[in-house]
Scaffold this active site. Structure first.
Site, PDB file in Angstrom:
ATOM      1  N   HIS A  55       0.856  -1.189   0.000  1.00 49.21           N
ATOM      2  CA  HIS A  55       0.000   0.000   0.000  1.00 49.21           C
ATOM      3  C   HIS A  55       0.890   1.236   0.000  1.00 49.21           C
ATOM      4  CE1 HIS A  55      -4.030  -1.713   0.736  1.00 49.21           C
ATOM      5  NE2 HIS A  55      -3.380  -2.679   1.350  1.00 49.21           N
TER       6      HIS A  55
HETATM    7 ZN   LIG Z   1      -4.064  -4.680   1.725  1.00 44.39          ZN
END
Ligand SMILES: [Zn+2]
Ligand SMILES: [Zn+2]
Length: 143
Positions: free
Chosen positions: A106
């Protein structure tokens, strides 16, 4: 054994989902926007090879350089709009907090949207399943 449903991130990595706009691609890594962005900018960087989770990674030079390359791709992507947000976070969800069983980094440019989303990307508290990319690299670094 019955064949499982094809992994969604494997499909994206093989460019078989035309709806996903690829932001970056080389022979090992693909990057695209998170379908449910939780921040001002929210990109995912994945290995083309199917690696299940951050726990699958081993203290091997190839895994270290993979994660380090993924982090560099994420940093480059977020730096493209550094003027708008210079607070960046990079990390992985550890099981059982990961949504897809295909390793994905992320890459977040803050602020979180909506703001309570920060909890999903925190390494503290009851949802503290998020581990920073830098910390993963430290773990993978061979002694
Ligand atoms: Zn994730
Ligand atoms: Zn996969």
């Amino acid at each position: 054994m019955m064949s499982a449903l094809p992994c969604i991130f494997c499909q994206i990595a093989r460019s078989s989902t035309p709806s996903t706009r690829i932001l970056y691609q080389d022979d090992k890594i693909v990057a695209f926007q998170d379908i449910k962005p939780a921040a001002f900018r929210h990109y995912l960087v994945i290995p083309i090879e199917h690696i299940a989770t951050v726990n699958t990674l081993q203290r091997r030079p190839e895994h270290y350089s993979l994660v380090s390359d993924m982090l560099n791709v994420g940093k480059t992507l977020l730096q493209q709009d550094a003027s708008e947000s210079d607070e960046h976070r990079f990390g992985f969800h550890q099981p059982p907090f990961n949504s897809v069983d295909h390793l994905h980094l992320h890459c977040l440019a803050l602020p979180y949207k909506p703001s309570w989303k920060f909890i999903k990307y925190s390494s503290l508290g009851p949802f503290g399943g998020f581990i920073k990319a830098e910390k993963v690299l430290e773990k993978l670094k061979s002694a």
